[in-house]
Design an enzyme around this catalytic site. Structure first.
Site, PDB file in Angstrom:
ATOM      1  N   GLY A  19       0.832  -1.202   0.000  1.00  0.00           N
ATOM      2  CA  GLY A  19       0.000   0.000   0.000  1.00  0.00           C
ATOM      3  C   GLY A  19       0.864   1.249   0.000  1.00  0.00           C
ATOM      4  O   GLY A  19       1.912   1.291   0.652  1.00  0.00           O
TER       5      GLY A  19
ATOM      6  N   LEU B  95      -0.780   7.499   2.464  1.00  0.00           N
ATOM      7  CA  LEU B  95       0.106   8.303   3.311  1.00  0.00           C
ATOM      8  C   LEU B  95       0.913   7.426   4.250  1.00  0.00           C
ATOM      9  O   LEU B  95       2.114   7.632   4.426  1.00  0.00           O
ATOM     10  CB  LEU B  95      -0.713   9.313   4.103  1.00  0.00           C
ATOM     11  CG  LEU B  95      -1.166  10.543   3.317  1.00  0.00           C
ATOM     12  CD1 LEU B  95      -1.866  11.511   4.245  1.00  0.00           C
ATOM     13  CD2 LEU B  95       0.013  11.224   2.643  1.00  0.00           C
ATOM     14  N   ALA B  96       0.268   6.436   4.858  1.00  0.00           N
ATOM     15  CA  ALA B  96       0.982   5.585   5.813  1.00  0.00           C
ATOM     16  C   ALA B  96       2.065   4.776   5.104  1.00  0.00           C
ATOM     17  O   ALA B  96       3.236   4.799   5.503  1.00  0.00           O
ATOM     18  CB  ALA B  96       0.002   4.670   6.543  1.00  0.00           C
TER      19      ALA B  96
ATOM     20  N   SER C 161     -16.157  18.050   1.718  1.00  0.00           N
ATOM     21  CA  SER C 161     -15.320  18.145   2.913  1.00  0.00           C
ATOM     22  C   SER C 161     -16.069  18.633   4.147  1.00  0.00           C
ATOM     23  O   SER C 161     -16.920  19.512   4.087  1.00  0.00           O
ATOM     24  CB  SER C 161     -14.167  19.098   2.652  1.00  0.00           C
ATOM     25  OG  SER C 161     -13.529  19.406   3.867  1.00  0.00           O
TER      26      SER C 161
ATOM     27  N   ARG D 148     -18.825  13.547  13.483  1.00  0.00           N
ATOM     28  CA  ARG D 148     -19.471  12.993  12.301  1.00  0.00           C
ATOM     29  C   ARG D 148     -20.625  12.050  12.617  1.00  0.00           C
ATOM     30  O   ARG D 148     -21.668  12.089  11.970  1.00  0.00           O
ATOM     31  CB  ARG D 148     -18.431  12.240  11.467  1.00  0.00           C
ATOM     32  CG  ARG D 148     -17.431  13.196  10.884  1.00  0.00           C
ATOM     33  CD  ARG D 148     -16.292  12.495  10.210  1.00  0.00           C
ATOM     34  NE  ARG D 148     -15.471  13.498   9.530  1.00  0.00           N
ATOM     35  CZ  ARG D 148     -14.373  13.233   8.867  1.00  0.00           C
ATOM     36  NH1 ARG D 148     -13.937  11.996   8.780  1.00  0.00           N
ATOM     37  NH2 ARG D 148     -13.688  14.194   8.282  1.00  0.00           N
TER      38      ARG D 148
ATOM     39  N   HIS E 126     -17.737   5.969   4.862  1.00  0.00           N
ATOM     40  CA  HIS E 126     -16.544   6.771   4.607  1.00  0.00           C
ATOM     41  C   HIS E 126     -15.226   6.151   5.072  1.00  0.00           C
ATOM     42  O   HIS E 126     -14.250   6.118   4.342  1.00  0.00           O
ATOM     43  CB  HIS E 126     -16.730   8.128   5.275  1.00  0.00           C
ATOM     44  CG  HIS E 126     -15.596   9.077   5.104  1.00  0.00           C
ATOM     45  ND1 HIS E 126     -15.113   9.425   3.868  1.00  0.00           N
ATOM     46  CD2 HIS E 126     -14.832   9.752   6.003  1.00  0.00           C
ATOM     47  CE1 HIS E 126     -14.105  10.280   4.016  1.00  0.00           C
ATOM     48  NE2 HIS E 126     -13.911  10.474   5.295  1.00  0.00           N
TER      49      HIS E 126
ATOM     50  N   LEU F  31      -5.314  11.710   8.147  1.00  0.00           N
ATOM     51  CA  LEU F  31      -4.036  12.073   7.540  1.00  0.00           C
ATOM     52  C   LEU F  31      -2.969  12.121   8.624  1.00  0.00           C
ATOM     53  O   LEU F  31      -1.848  11.659   8.448  1.00  0.00           O
ATOM     54  CB  LEU F  31      -4.151  13.437   6.844  1.00  0.00           C
ATOM     55  CG  LEU F  31      -5.199  13.534   5.730  1.00  0.00           C
ATOM     56  CD1 LEU F  31      -5.155  14.917   5.090  1.00  0.00           C
ATOM     57  CD2 LEU F  31      -4.978  12.471   4.683  1.00  0.00           C
TER      58      LEU F  31
END
Lengths: 245, 647
Positions: free
Chosen positions: B42, B45-46, B286, B339, B410, B450
């Site tokens: 993968g 970002l990670a 967003s 959320r 999500h 993130l």
């Protein structure tokens, strides 16, 4: 809605390709172009026919994976969007739509509408970065950067690496792609120390990978889904000239 | 049992744990690092940041990604921003407050020590990303700007227009590209991980499928890092990218890695509503929009009906006949509640017959006040690209009438169970980013994904993974011709043959879509014991009809996207049942997980700390009913466990 599709089929990089004609019915206006292809592919499965291969992923215009040449234009007739953001309401009912892959020497076709764009990453590997090791950075606010500079850098950095600029260029040049990266980094103080080496190395790599030269036509700017302008090519040229001295 | 689930949380005070732990970790000498092979699966970002940071140290890193370039991983789609406890606004932010907000936002279902560490390294992430050339928004003085996000009373979110994820992704990939140029990192594109090779409870490598040639390959390594993201696409319609999938997680789970809190899935309140039956995915708007947008529905049902039939326009409804239900119910946080709360409230209003759009499943997100107060230019600078995106998708102009939004699947807080070192229950298998479970508890706060991805990849794994390798420098890289590899490889080949031999004519999407509807209805925003119980047999029946009716044209030795979908769907069936099992087990409401049987008189979520203040980690068993449950008790020593209140 009803459409006639002329889609490029090609089994592999070294196989001869051809256009295949499909008719598709009952498409609603709020169907996206790629969803229309999904429907086509599902219809093909029902007939036991191999589906049309195409690249796609985020489907919200940011990953840069999708890219189709639609009626002779990369990402289709609309401006400032990627293929996945194109909706069928944009086409007249009953019209014929021609769908092709990116066509460029540096992007060999893998299958059908899917091409190999790894050459773009190879250009970035030549210098599209700032050489800083993890953990060594100073406090983020140590160096103020004017809002205008950052916005300019951000404009260039909006590039999603889709390759539309290359696909539309009559020379198959990746100049806008290279310029966007060079520009984004060299505007910022953090990117200055390597600016010279970066510009030279990336241009040299681009040339070496079979991309053509820029002859200032500007079609790349016209077709860029992120509205990146040729002003960045001017900056790249300036960086490059400074280096030569 | 306690021994199996040892989180290895260091001793000492909360703020000293990470420092003292780092000091206790072993290191590998620079000369030995190039002999140590690490696999990273993968390139979000990670994954990208971990591979780059390990490459910088000198390890040999092989990276696998499904796309044609690492830069396309789905982190790229994150819009709003990244949190850090910089306190640049002087509004009393601190590492402790970020920690507190994250624990509270997660409804006390995450691990204190991990979350505190996340808050501690958050500031370093911003420093490093600025150094890498991320054009974060700045104010006129040239200093970094912040905005607010849900679930927090301070302004700590750093952003780059509405493309923060993309800009961070470019930065992480640029670090990766630099290492590729140096030769420490090799990226293998268009490769899918098909299996994990395990021998004596130790990860030895992976089996991959080349998505162009169909070749099945083996890659050995001293350690494997899973950074494959979440499993939100189980629900078919989600904000996830089309190629995001849970297959690697399932393979690792089957090989012995425990799966923690699979039922904790996040439904994002601000997405473009579902409009048609052929829709392939849902688009997120967003969360940052909730800074300036006000959410409302009409007070009267007849108005809602008239709006659905387009007999009136939203702007024609007078102020006193609108219900700003979030501001009404949660005056302290208003439109910026977390959320899960915003999603449930939207569903509740639509259930009550007050939803708008032609389907009746949407609410308004209104910017007219912000535009009147701040001017169109300011709003355009902040959200211009989001407004453009909305208009392209819906064909409606959000400058004139309010946006219509509805919650959508999500993010998945659940994931592979990991200890403080981010290692799973299989030795040498690490999980980072969304693929693990550790930091977000039962609900993730906006702009924290993130942060977690880069924290794990840049600043945590590059310390803990070498700590694992420190005493293994004498070990050669595993032999790819060993039995374990050959067995795993032939199993993968058999699986593909089995899928290719399905002789039906029904497309894979048909079954996936049905699975999605089942999951959305029974394991979505609201769950009940009754609904969950009837779901598993329905999933089984769907799986049977898939095996009987589905078909994949073509062969497996070339690009075959139908085959890829079928591989993922097989794994989604497994994940779906695991989600339902976990949701059924957890007889409480917490964070995103809302059980109708467990609510207060006002209809708010009711937690049951006495029975469920633990992580539910599931161990795979080939007999589905016998998946073994392990519990990791959550201890809160530094924060009072309170009812989560946003009123």
């Amino acid at each position: 809605m009803h459409f006639v599709l002329k889609i490029w089929r090609q089994a592999g990089p070294r196989t001869k390709g051809y256009f295949q004609r499909f008719e598709i019915n009952d498409i609603t206006e709020d169907t996206s172009f790629l969803e229309m292809l999904d429907i086509l592919n599902n219809n093909l499965v029902k007939q036991g026919i191999e589906t049309v291969a195409f690249d796609h992923d985020c489907r919200e215009g940011i990953c840069g994976a999708c890219g189709l040449f639609i009626n002779g234009r990369p990402h289709g007739p609309d401006e400032g969007i990627t293929t996945c953001q194109l909706y069928m309401r944009r086409f007249p009912d009953g019209s014929e739509i021609t769908v092709e892959p990116w066509r460029s020497k540096a992007f060999p076709v893998i299958r059908d509408l899917m091409v190999d764009r790894r050459a773009l990453d190879k250009i970035l590997q030549a210098g599209g970065f700032i050489s800083v090791n993890t953990g060594t950075a100073p406090e983020a606010n140590t160096l103020p950067i004017s809002m205008e500079k950052v916005q300019e850098s951000m404009d260039a950095s909006a590039c999603i690496g889709c390759g539309a600029c290359v696909a539309t260029c009559k020379n198959g040049s990746a100049m806008l792609f290279v310029a966007s990266r060079v520009s984004a980094l060299s505007i910022l103080p953090q990117g200055k120390p390597e600016a010279c080496r970066r510009a030279r190395a990336m241009v040299a790599r681009m040339d070496g990978l079979g991309f053509g030269s820029c002859t200032n036509i500007g079609s790349c700017q016209m077709e860029c889904p992120k509205n990146i302008t040729v002003a960045h090519i001017a900056r790249l040229n300036r960086e490059f000239l400074y280096c030569k001295r | 049992m306690a021994d199996i689930l040892n989180a290895k949380i260091p001793e000492g005070t909360l703020d000293s744990k990470w420092t003292s732990h780092k000091e206790s970790l072993g290191c590998v000498s620079p000369g030995n690092r190039e002999k140590m092979h690490i696999i990273v699966v993968g390139t979000g970002l990670a994954g990208a940041s971990a591979a780059a940071a390990l490459g910088e140290q000198g390890y040999r890193v092989n990276v696998f990604c499904m796309g044609d370039s690492p830069r396309r991983a789905h982190s790229v789609s994150a819009q709003g921003g990244i949190n850090a406890a910089k306190n640049y606004r002087n509004d009393n932010d601190s590492v402790y407050r970020l920690f507190l907000d994250t624990i509270k936002g997660g409804d006390f279902r995450s691990r204190e020590a991990n979350v505190y560490r996340l808050a501690q390294v958050s500031n370093q992430i911003i420093d490093h990303c600025v150094a890498l050339g991320v054009p974060f928004a700045r104010d006129y003085g040239g200093y970094l700007d912040n905005r607010s996000f849900g679930g927090s009373l301070v302004s700590r979110t750093f952003y780059a227009r509405g493309q923060t994820g993309q800009q961070l992704m470019l930065a992480a990939c640029s670090a990766l590209n630099r290492q590729m140029a140096k030769g420490t990192v090799t990226v293998h594109c268009r490769q899918q991980m098909m299996d994990l090779v395990v021998e004596k409870r130790r990860a030895k490598g992976i089996i991959t499928r080349d998505m162009v040639s169909g070749k099945i390959d083996v890659f050995p390594a001293h350690a494997v890092v899973l950074a494959t993201g979440g499993y939100g696409n189980v629900y078919f319609l989600s904000t996830n990218a089309m190629n995001s999938n849970g297959s690697a997680l399932v393979q690792c789970w089957k090989k012995g890695a425990f799966f923690a809190n699979p039922g904790f899935v996040q439904i994002h309140p601000t997405c473009i509503p579902v409009h048609g039956e052929h829709q392939s995915k849902l688009t997120l708007m967003s969360e940052s929009l909730r800074n300036d947008g006000r959410i409302w529905v009409p007070q009267k049902r007849e108005d809602a009906l008239a709006l659905r039939e387009k007999k009136i326009r939203p702007s024609e409804i007078p102020e006193h006949e609108r219900d700003y239900y979030l501001e009404r119910r949660y005056p302290a946080y208003g439109n910026l509640v977390p959320r899960d709360i915003a999603s449930r409230a939207a569903r509740e209003r639509c259930e009550a017959g007050l939803g708008v759009s032609k389907t009746g499943w949407a609410v308004f997100l209104d910017f007219s006040f912000a535009i009147a107060r701040q001017g169109k230019k300011v709003i355009e600078d902040k959200y211009g690209n989001l407004f453009q995106m909305y208009e392209k998708i819906t064909g409606e102009n959000p400058w004139k009438e309010p946006m219509q939004i509805y919650p959508a699947m999500h993010y998945t807080m659940g994931g592979l169970w990991v200890d403080y070192n981010l290692m799973t229950t299989i030795d040498g298998l690490f999980a980072i980013g969304e693929a693990n479970f550790s930091d977000h508890g039962a609900n993730r706060l906006g702009a924290s994904a993130l942060m977690q991805g880069l924290a794990d990849g840049f600043f945590i794994l590059p310390y803990t993974l070498p700590g694992f390798l420190a005493d293994k420098t004498g070990e050669p890289c595993p032999d790819p011709s060993a039995d374990a590899f050959l067995r795993a490889r032939s199993e993968v080949c058999r699986r593909i043959e089995r899928l290719m031999s399905m002789k039906g004519r029904i497309p894979v999407d048909h079954f996936h879509r049905k699975l999605g509807v089942l999951m959305w209805n029974h394991a979505g925003i609201v769950r009940s014991a009754e609904g969950l119980k009837e779901t598993i047999p329905q999933i089984d029946a769907l799986e049977t009809s898939f095996r009987q009716g589905a078909g994949i044209p073509g062969n497996s030795f070339t690009v075959n996207q139908e085959l890829e979908k079928a591989i993922h769907l097989e794994d989604y069936f497994i994940l779906a049942k695991l989600i339902v099992t976990d949701a059924l087990y957890r007889e409480e409401s917490c964070g995103s997980h809302f059980r109708t049987e467990s609510k207060t008189e006002e209809g708010e979520a009711l937690r049951d700390d006495k029975h469920f203040q633990h992580v539910a980690a599931w161990q795979y068993n080939s007999q589905e009913k016998d998946h073994l449950l392990h519990k990791e008790q959550l201890v809160f020593e530094n924060i009072p466990v309170t009812e989560r209140k946003y009123k």
